[in-house]
Design a protein around this motif. Sequence first.
Motif, PDB file in Angstrom:
ATOM      1  N   TYR A  65       0.847  -1.180   0.000  1.00  0.00           N
ATOM      2  CA  TYR A  65       0.000   0.000   0.000  1.00  0.00           C
ATOM      3  C   TYR A  65       0.888   1.237   0.000  1.00  0.00           C
ATOM      4  CZ  TYR A  65      -3.741  -3.146   1.372  1.00  0.00           C
ATOM      5  OH  TYR A  65      -4.649  -4.166   1.402  1.00  0.00           O
ATOM      6  N   ILE A  66       0.566   2.199  -0.845  1.00  0.00           N
ATOM      7  CA  ILE A  66       1.269   3.473  -0.878  1.00  0.00           C
ATOM      8  C   ILE A  66       0.396   4.452  -0.101  1.00  0.00           C
ATOM      9  CG2 ILE A  66       2.149   5.316  -2.350  1.00  0.00           C
ATOM     10  CD1 ILE A  66       2.547   3.121  -4.501  1.00  0.00           C
ATOM     11  N   CYS A  67       0.959   5.037   0.956  1.00  0.00           N
ATOM     12  CA  CYS A  67       0.163   5.818   1.908  1.00  0.00           C
ATOM     13  C   CYS A  67       0.743   7.209   2.134  1.00  0.00           C
ATOM     14  CB  CYS A  67       0.125   5.110   3.262  1.00  0.00           C
ATOM     15  SG  CYS A  67      -0.365   3.394   3.198  1.00  0.00           S
ATOM     16  N   GLN A  68      -0.144   8.135   2.471  1.00  0.00           N
ATOM     17  CA  GLN A  68       0.234   9.461   2.956  1.00  0.00           C
ATOM     18  C   GLN A  68      -0.559   9.710   4.232  1.00  0.00           C
ATOM     19  OE1 GLN A  68      -0.497  12.379  -0.072  1.00  0.00           O
ATOM     20  NE2 GLN A  68       1.513  12.051  -0.997  1.00  0.00           N
ATOM     21  N   GLY A  82       2.217  17.799   9.337  1.00  0.00           N
ATOM     22  CA  GLY A  82       2.715  17.558   7.996  1.00  0.00           C
ATOM     23  C   GLY A  82       2.285  16.210   7.484  1.00  0.00           C
ATOM     24  N   ILE A  83       2.908  15.834   6.399  1.00  0.00           N
ATOM     25  CA  ILE A  83       2.584  14.565   5.741  1.00  0.00           C
ATOM     26  C   ILE A  83       3.769  13.627   5.854  1.00  0.00           C
ATOM     27  CG2 ILE A  83       2.100  13.481   3.522  1.00  0.00           C
ATOM     28  CD1 ILE A  83       0.605  16.011   2.742  1.00  0.00           C
ATOM     29  N   VAL A  84       3.480  12.395   6.252  1.00  0.00           N
ATOM     30  CA  VAL A  84       4.479  11.332   6.272  1.00  0.00           C
ATOM     31  C   VAL A  84       4.061  10.338   5.203  1.00  0.00           C
ATOM     32  CG1 VAL A  84       5.526   9.478   7.609  1.00  0.00           C
ATOM     33  CG2 VAL A  84       4.938  11.637   8.720  1.00  0.00           C
ATOM     34  N   ALA A  85       4.893  10.151   4.198  1.00  0.00           N
ATOM     35  CA  ALA A  85       4.598   9.207   3.124  1.00  0.00           C
ATOM     36  C   ALA A  85       5.357   7.913   3.381  1.00  0.00           C
ATOM     37  CB  ALA A  85       4.995   9.787   1.773  1.00  0.00           C
ATOM     38  N   ALA A  86       4.706   6.794   3.119  1.00  0.00           N
ATOM     39  CA  ALA A  86       5.333   5.496   3.366  1.00  0.00           C
ATOM     40  C   ALA A  86       4.665   4.432   2.509  1.00  0.00           C
ATOM     41  CB  ALA A  86       5.205   5.123   4.836  1.00  0.00           C
ATOM     42  N   THR A  87       5.369   3.320   2.380  1.00  0.00           N
ATOM     43  CA  THR A  87       4.773   2.125   1.780  1.00  0.00           C
ATOM     44  C   THR A  87       4.694   1.061   2.865  1.00  0.00           C
ATOM     45  OG1 THR A  87       6.925   1.327   1.025  1.00  0.00           O
ATOM     46  CG2 THR A  87       5.635   2.614  -0.540  1.00  0.00           C
ATOM     47  N   ILE A  88       3.590   0.332   2.868  1.00  0.00           N
ATOM     48  CA  ILE A  88       3.358  -0.721   3.853  1.00  0.00           C
ATOM     49  C   ILE A  88       2.996  -1.987   3.096  1.00  0.00           C
ATOM     50  CG2 ILE A  88       1.927  -1.457   5.801  1.00  0.00           C
ATOM     51  CD1 ILE A  88       1.495   1.492   6.461  1.00  0.00           C
ATOM     52  N   THR A  89       3.649  -3.087   3.438  1.00  0.00           N
ATOM     53  CA  THR A  89       3.376  -4.348   2.762  1.00  0.00           C
ATOM     54  C   THR A  89       1.973  -4.845   3.090  1.00  0.00           C
ATOM     55  OG1 THR A  89       4.363  -5.591   4.575  1.00  0.00           O
ATOM     56  CG2 THR A  89       5.801  -5.045   2.712  1.00  0.00           C
ATOM     57  N   VAL A  95       7.334  -1.428   7.010  1.00  0.00           N
ATOM     58  CA  VAL A  95       7.015  -0.038   6.674  1.00  0.00           C
ATOM     59  C   VAL A  95       8.280   0.621   6.146  1.00  0.00           C
ATOM     60  CG1 VAL A  95       6.240   2.179   7.565  1.00  0.00           C
ATOM     61  CG2 VAL A  95       5.257   0.069   8.474  1.00  0.00           C
ATOM     62  N   THR A  96       8.172   1.289   5.016  1.00  0.00           N
ATOM     63  CA  THR A  96       9.303   2.012   4.441  1.00  0.00           C
ATOM     64  C   THR A  96       8.871   3.442   4.206  1.00  0.00           C
ATOM     65  OG1 THR A  96       9.998  -0.003   3.313  1.00  0.00           O
ATOM     66  CG2 THR A  96      10.990   2.045   2.577  1.00  0.00           C
ATOM     67  N   ARG A  97       9.501   4.378   4.923  1.00  0.00           N
ATOM     68  CA  ARG A  97       9.156   5.792   4.719  1.00  0.00           C
ATOM     69  C   ARG A  97       9.755   6.286   3.419  1.00  0.00           C
ATOM     70  NH1 ARG A  97       9.630   9.630   9.898  1.00  0.00           N
ATOM     71  NH2 ARG A  97       9.016  11.124   8.296  1.00  0.00           N
ATOM     72  N   THR A  98       8.951   7.027   2.683  1.00  0.00           N
ATOM     73  CA  THR A  98       9.424   7.598   1.423  1.00  0.00           C
ATOM     74  C   THR A  98       9.558   9.102   1.524  1.00  0.00           C
ATOM     75  OG1 THR A  98       7.152   7.680   0.594  1.00  0.00           O
ATOM     76  CG2 THR A  98       8.465   5.737   0.034  1.00  0.00           C
ATOM     77  N   GLN A  99       9.026   9.695   2.582  1.00  0.00           N
ATOM     78  CA  GLN A  99       9.145  11.138   2.788  1.00  0.00           C
ATOM     79  C   GLN A  99       9.086  11.432   4.265  1.00  0.00           C
ATOM     80  OE1 GLN A  99       5.810  13.356   1.391  1.00  0.00           O
ATOM     81  NE2 GLN A  99       6.958  15.245   1.208  1.00  0.00           N
TER      82      GLN A  99
END
Length: 99
Positions: A65-68, A82-89, A95-99
């Motif tokens: 899942y691509i999440c904000q 603010g916004i924390v962007a991450a991908t979750i399996t 969990v992998t933070r992208t921003q």
Amino acid sequence: MKYSLIFILLLIIGAGCKPKEISGNDLKNKLMETMDEYLHKTLNPGVKFTIKDVIYYPEKMKSLYICQFNVNMRFGIKDTSGIVAATITNDFEKVTRTQ
């Protein structure tokens, strides 16, 4: 007869053990819970945060899942949102933070 009964029983047990796919508010709550656990593990001690909302969409090819997340953070007297962007399996384990 005995073997066919055992086969049918194993088939029923196997079908019942398949994880249920969640959707809607349950999925949204699970994503927010997973990010909450991740932030508790990775943020510095003393930082308090509140996850307000999540926007997500599933990425079928990569099974994630691509999440904000909209997050409010407080440290002492400082406050920011603010916004924390991450991908979750899909299994909610990584969990992998992208921003």
